[in-house]
Design a protein around this motif. Structure first.
Motif, PDB file in Angstrom:
ATOM      1  N   GLU A 165      10.123  13.579  20.944  1.00 19.86           N
ATOM      2  CA  GLU A 165      11.339  13.793  20.143  1.00 19.86           C
ATOM      3  C   GLU A 165      11.532  12.606  19.188  1.00 19.86           C
ATOM      4  O   GLU A 165      12.505  11.868  19.242  1.00 19.86           O
ATOM      5  CB  GLU A 165      12.544  13.969  21.069  1.00 19.86           C
ATOM      6  CG  GLU A 165      12.490  15.226  21.911  1.00 19.86           C
ATOM      7  CD  GLU A 165      13.710  15.357  22.814  1.00 19.86           C
ATOM      8  OE1 GLU A 165      14.473  14.357  22.933  1.00 19.86           O
ATOM      9  OE2 GLU A 165      13.895  16.428  23.402  1.00 19.86           O
ATOM     10  N   ARG A 205      21.924  14.449  22.445  1.00 24.18           N
ATOM     11  CA  ARG A 205      20.840  13.483  22.690  1.00 24.18           C
ATOM     12  C   ARG A 205      21.392  12.209  23.302  1.00 24.18           C
ATOM     13  O   ARG A 205      20.813  11.639  24.227  1.00 24.18           O
ATOM     14  CB  ARG A 205      20.118  13.181  21.380  1.00 24.18           C
ATOM     15  CG  ARG A 205      19.278  14.328  20.859  1.00 24.18           C
ATOM     16  CD  ARG A 205      18.210  13.819  19.871  1.00 24.18           C
ATOM     17  NE  ARG A 205      18.806  13.000  18.816  1.00 24.18           N
ATOM     18  CZ  ARG A 205      19.269  13.485  17.656  1.00 24.18           C
ATOM     19  NH1 ARG A 205      19.228  14.806  17.440  1.00 24.18           N
ATOM     20  NH2 ARG A 205      19.765  12.696  16.740  1.00 24.18           N
ATOM     21  N   LEU A 206      22.533  11.740  22.780  1.00 24.56           N
ATOM     22  CA  LEU A 206      23.135  10.519  23.332  1.00 24.56           C
ATOM     23  C   LEU A 206      23.588  10.729  24.769  1.00 24.56           C
ATOM     24  O   LEU A 206      23.381   9.859  25.636  1.00 24.56           O
ATOM     25  CB  LEU A 206      24.312  10.076  22.443  1.00 24.56           C
ATOM     26  CG  LEU A 206      23.945   9.577  21.029  1.00 24.56           C
ATOM     27  CD1 LEU A 206      25.209   9.313  20.226  1.00 24.56           C
ATOM     28  CD2 LEU A 206      23.104   8.318  21.134  1.00 24.56           C
ATOM     29  N   ARG A 213      22.464  12.903  26.913  1.00 27.40           N
ATOM     30  CA  ARG A 213      21.267  13.033  27.767  1.00 27.40           C
ATOM     31  C   ARG A 213      20.626  11.680  27.999  1.00 27.40           C
ATOM     32  O   ARG A 213      20.179  11.365  29.114  1.00 27.40           O
ATOM     33  CB  ARG A 213      20.267  13.991  27.107  1.00 27.40           C
ATOM     34  CG  ARG A 213      19.027  14.268  27.950  1.00 27.40           C
ATOM     35  CD  ARG A 213      18.124  15.267  27.258  1.00 27.40           C
ATOM     36  NE  ARG A 213      16.931  15.512  28.045  1.00 27.40           N
ATOM     37  CZ  ARG A 213      15.838  14.756  28.007  1.00 27.40           C
ATOM     38  NH1 ARG A 213      15.815  13.675  27.208  1.00 27.40           N
ATOM     39  NH2 ARG A 213      14.802  15.053  28.757  1.00 27.40           N
ATOM     40  N   THR A 214      20.585  10.859  26.944  1.00 28.02           N
ATOM     41  CA  THR A 214      20.006   9.525  27.105  1.00 28.02           C
ATOM     42  C   THR A 214      20.839   8.684  28.060  1.00 28.02           C
ATOM     43  O   THR A 214      20.303   7.913  28.877  1.00 28.02           O
ATOM     44  CB  THR A 214      19.883   8.829  25.743  1.00 28.02           C
ATOM     45  OG1 THR A 214      19.128   9.650  24.862  1.00 28.02           O
ATOM     46  CG2 THR A 214      19.216   7.477  25.860  1.00 28.02           C
ATOM     47  N   SER A 259      19.312   7.560  31.659  1.00 28.45           N
ATOM     48  CA  SER A 259      18.913   6.203  31.281  1.00 28.45           C
ATOM     49  C   SER A 259      18.051   5.539  32.351  1.00 28.45           C
ATOM     50  O   SER A 259      17.033   4.912  32.052  1.00 28.45           O
ATOM     51  CB  SER A 259      20.162   5.355  30.987  1.00 28.45           C
ATOM     52  OG  SER A 259      20.997   5.321  32.134  1.00 28.45           O
ATOM     53  N   LEU A 269      14.641   7.123  32.542  1.00 27.60           N
ATOM     54  CA  LEU A 269      13.893   6.814  31.331  1.00 27.60           C
ATOM     55  C   LEU A 269      13.380   5.382  31.341  1.00 27.60           C
ATOM     56  O   LEU A 269      12.229   5.116  30.964  1.00 27.60           O
ATOM     57  CB  LEU A 269      14.765   7.050  30.100  1.00 27.60           C
ATOM     58  CG  LEU A 269      15.038   8.510  29.724  1.00 27.60           C
ATOM     59  CD1 LEU A 269      16.088   8.592  28.617  1.00 27.60           C
ATOM     60  CD2 LEU A 269      13.752   9.194  29.281  1.00 27.60           C
ATOM     61  N   ASN A 296      10.756  11.137  30.202  1.00 33.65           N
ATOM     62  CA  ASN A 296      10.389  10.743  28.848  1.00 33.65           C
ATOM     63  C   ASN A 296      11.127  11.619  27.848  1.00 33.65           C
ATOM     64  O   ASN A 296      11.633  12.694  28.186  1.00 33.65           O
ATOM     65  CB  ASN A 296       8.870  10.834  28.631  1.00 33.65           C
ATOM     66  CG  ASN A 296       8.309  12.161  29.126  1.00 33.65           C
ATOM     67  OD1 ASN A 296       8.959  13.186  28.985  1.00 33.65           O
ATOM     68  ND2 ASN A 296       7.124  12.110  29.696  1.00 33.65           N
ATOM     69  N   GLU A 297      11.145  11.172  26.636  1.00 34.28           N
ATOM     70  CA  GLU A 297      11.812  11.897  25.550  1.00 34.28           C
ATOM     71  C   GLU A 297      10.775  12.735  24.815  1.00 34.28           C
ATOM     72  O   GLU A 297      10.250  12.359  23.758  1.00 34.28           O
ATOM     73  CB  GLU A 297      12.482  10.913  24.596  1.00 34.28           C
ATOM     74  CG  GLU A 297      13.628  10.147  25.238  1.00 34.28           C
ATOM     75  CD  GLU A 297      14.271   9.153  24.285  1.00 34.28           C
ATOM     76  OE1 GLU A 297      15.428   8.800  24.497  1.00 34.28           O
ATOM     77  OE2 GLU A 297      13.589   8.724  23.320  1.00 34.28           O
TER      78      GLU A 297
END
Length: 356
Positions: free
Chosen positions: A163, A204-205, A207-208, A212, A215, A221-222
């Motif tokens: 992504e 996206r934010l 999910r991140t 975190s 990840l 992974n993204e």
């Protein structure tokens, strides 16, 4: 005086009867005593004669019995041995026929049944080209062609794309899949647009933020996995030799997608008859082997009977042996008759000599 003389001459009947009774009683007593005393001796003598007669008959039977007993025992042992050997021979032949039938049945079913082709291999696109392409070729060592004729081929591509900002800004791109023949000719072709799945910036934010820890730890992974059902083709002549996939950028751009990894998945679907045969292949193997086994047994019974039942030679040998045994018995009986007749002639000669 005359009266007295007359009275003396007339006997008394009562006196005479009493005397005869006494004599009869004494005679009966003596007879019974003699019978009681001599009856055991008579019984012994009679039993002795009977025993002697039975012994003589038993001796005669025993003189004749050994040859019969030997021949009978030998015949029984011979027949049991031949029976065991025949059973072992027949079982061995039947087991060999069963093995041959099983091998032929499995081979015939495997020749008829066609397995569905399932292939999953990695693709490596050549980014040195203007339009990166990757070619997958079926293995020449296993089969000259990968998919049998009549199968329906499903070709899919798995693209593992990051992504990244480039892939998000890229948008659409074209994926072309071609089936190539042995001469390099294109048999079938398919082309369709592809695009990374859209996710807005807040998602996206979020999910991140949620992912975190995985990840950072490397457990997530993204990236996104895109599955593209590229092509469906009915296999026929000319045969398919290779599959070529090509990435084509969108019009008026030269941007190409970034890929972590790419895989090709090929699945073939045989016709319904072959598919049913493949699903019931073990049942077909069993029934085919059974029919072949019966056919082999019938051919052995009709054409190769001595191989399955070697009874003629055994019967002939038994007949010969029985004839030999009967001849030996006849010879023994003749010898026994000669031995019995010889003493009688000698006694007759001696009696003649004595008379002379």
């Amino acid at each position: 005086m005359e009266e007295l003389e007359i009275n003396l001459k007339i006997p008394d009947p009562l006196r005479a009867d009493w005397f005869m009774v006494l004599v009869d009683i004494q005679a009966d007593l003596i007879y019974n005593a003699l019978v009681v005393l001599t009856s055991p001796l008579y019984l012994l003598y009679r039993s002795y004669n009977r025993a002697k007669a039975t012994i003589s008959t038993a001796e005669r039977a025993l003189k004749r019995a050994p040859s019969r007993i030997k021949s009978g025992a030998a015949g029984v042992i011979r027949r049991t041995w031949y029976g065991l050997m025949g059973a072992c021979h027949v079982s061995m032949v039947m087991v060999l026929a069963l093995i041959v039938a099983a091998v032929l049945g499995v081979g015939i079913v495997n020749l008829y049944v066609e397995k569905p082709v399932v292939v999953r291999e990695r693709l490596f696109f050549d980014y040195t080209e203007e339009n990166p392409s990757a070619v997958f070729s079926f293995d020449k060592k296993k089969k000259p062609f990968g998919v049998p004729v009549g199968h329906k081929v499903h070709v899919s591509l798995l693209l593992w794309m990051p992504e990244s900002d480039l892939n998000r800004k890229l948008g659409l791109f074209q994926l072309k899949v071609e089936l190539l023949s042995l001469k390099g000719e294109i048999i079938a072709r398919s082309s369709q647009p592809c695009m990374l799945r859209f996710r807005s910036k807040p998602i996206r934010l979020a999910r991140t933020f949620v992912m975190s820890v995985p990840l950072v730890a490397g457990f997530a992974n993204e990236a996104q996995t895109m599955r593209v059902d590229a092509l469906i083709h009915q296999e026929k002549w000319p045969r398919t030799k290779a599959v070529r996939a090509t990435l084509i950028p969108r019009a008026q751009t030269r941007l190409l997608p970034q890929l972590y990894e790419a895989e090709i998945v090929i699945n073939s679907k045989p016709p319904w008859t072959k598919r049913m045969a493949y699903n019931w292949r073990w049942t077909l193997c069993v029934w085919t082997s059974m029919y072949l086994y019966l056919a082999i047994l019938m051919t052995l019974l009709w054409c190769f009977r001595p191989v399955l039942f070697p009874s003629r030679t055994i019967v002939e040998t038994e007949r010969l042996e029985m004839e030999v045994v009967e001849e030996e018995e006849e010879v023994m009986q003749r010898r026994m008759g000669e031995r019995r007749n010889k003493p009688r002639r000698r006694t007759f000669i001696t009696t003649q000599e004595t008379y002379t």
